[in-house]
Design an enzyme around this catalytic site. Structure first.
Site, short mmCIF file in Angstrom:
data_model
loop_
_atom_site.label_atom_id
_atom_site.label_comp_id
_atom_site.label_asym_id
_atom_site.label_seq_id
_atom_site.Cartn_x
_atom_site.Cartn_y
_atom_site.Cartn_z
N GLU A 1 36.28 46.69 43.49
CA GLU A 1 36.59 46.89 42.07
C GLU A 1 36.47 45.58 41.30
O GLU A 1 36.59 44.50 41.87
CB GLU A 1 38.00 47.45 41.85
CG GLU A 1 38.12 48.95 41.99
CD GLU A 1 38.74 49.34 43.31
OE1 GLU A 1 38.87 50.54 43.56
OE2 GLU A 1 39.07 48.44 44.10
N SER A 2 36.27 45.74 40.01
CA SER A 2 36.31 44.63 39.06
C SER A 2 37.15 45.05 37.86
O SER A 2 37.23 46.24 37.53
CB SER A 2 34.90 44.24 38.59
OG SER A 2 34.13 43.76 39.68
#
Length: 287
Positions: free
Chosen positions: A47-48
């Protein structure tokens, strides 16, 4: 996007080669949803996180409240614990330790950043958790996708779907060797998880009264396994308390990433009288 600063941090470790890496964009005001997804896919991390101005009325200290969106390489997710810790550490380096407030799709998440021995540590407080049973046919499909016989399940851990910002299927492994041997049918597990709206499968082995080893397959995010999963840790803490596996007031230690060569440590705090779960860990920038 050429002017967008994309930072890289790892969460739940002081070592850039440990824990779970996340992309962090502290100013995503000029990015639309497709641009955020493109950045997340380009990084390839599980994820970011992307920060924009807080919604009106969120509260919190001025300059320390934000809207946060989380993207895996494949899609947006409602909440991500390790990217929250990574983002909080990144902010702590720039605006100092203290209290932060994040508006996420899952709800409002307070985060506290502290400095310990010259290193930063972040503690998030989850939204209110809950859990539900999993249908027998769905459990059978999960075990088939994992290639786990039912006898490999730890009977102390009733299979269930737990939520503390995102949904996770919790399965207990009878032995540490069972947990270490992870080779699953990616497409089959992904299909089941999409149908049940699961973010990860939280595989757990108990090493002591308050100590656990965990692994999190994450095919819906486009990666085989998540190295350290804060949202799943929060969900598991609530699940374990609800089922009497741990005291109502407890501090749990979760070891994750060891079998991937990216060891990390997640601390889960349960407080009697407060249904929410606190998850904390270290973080550091990846050079």
């Amino acid at each position: 996007m050429t002017d967008t600063e994309v930072l890289r941090y790892t969460a739940f470790s002081h070592d850039p080669d440990g824990g779970n890496p996340a992309g962090v964009v502290l100013d995503a005001a000029g990015l639309d949803e497709s641009a955020m997804l493109e950045i997340a896919a380009g990084l390839g991390y599980s994820e970011s996180a992307f920060l924009t101005a807080p919604p009106e009325g969120l509260g919190g200290e001025e300059g320390r409240s934000f809207t946060v969106r989380y993207f895996s390489p494949k899609a947006e997710v409602p909440f991500c614990g390790h990217a929250t810790v990574a983002t909080a550490v990144a902010l702590g380096e720039r605006i100092g330790p203290g209290e932060l407030l994040f508006a996420t799709r899952a709800g409002t998440v307070p985060v506290s950043v502290t400095a310990e021995g010259g290193q930063l540590r972040a503690t998030l407080t989850s939204v209110e958790p809950h859990s539900e049973e999993i249908a027998a046919a769905d459990l059978a499909e999960a075990l088939a996708a994992l290639d786990w016989p039912e006898t490999d399940l730890d009977p102390q851990f009733p299979p269930a779907i737990a939520y503390a910002g995102a949904r996770h299927l919790v399965l207990g492994a009878r032995t540490r060797a069972r947990l270490a041997d992870l080779a699953y049918d990616f497409a089959r597990l992904e299909a089941l998880m999409r149908r049940l709206d699961l973010t990860t499968v939280q595989l757990v082995h108990r090493a002591g009264p308050a100590e656990f080893h965990v692994r999190d397959p994450f095919p819906v995010g486009g990666v085989v396994e998540d190295p350290a999963t804060g949202a799943a840790a929060a969900a598991f803490g609530a699940y374990a308390r609800e089922r009497g596996l741990v005291p109502a007031d407890a501090v749990l230690t979760l070891h994750q990433g060891t079998d991937m060569g990216r060891p990390g440590v997640l601390t889960v705090e349960l407080r009697e009288g407060d249904p929410r779960v606190r998850v904390s860990g270290a973080g550091v920038r990846i050079p």
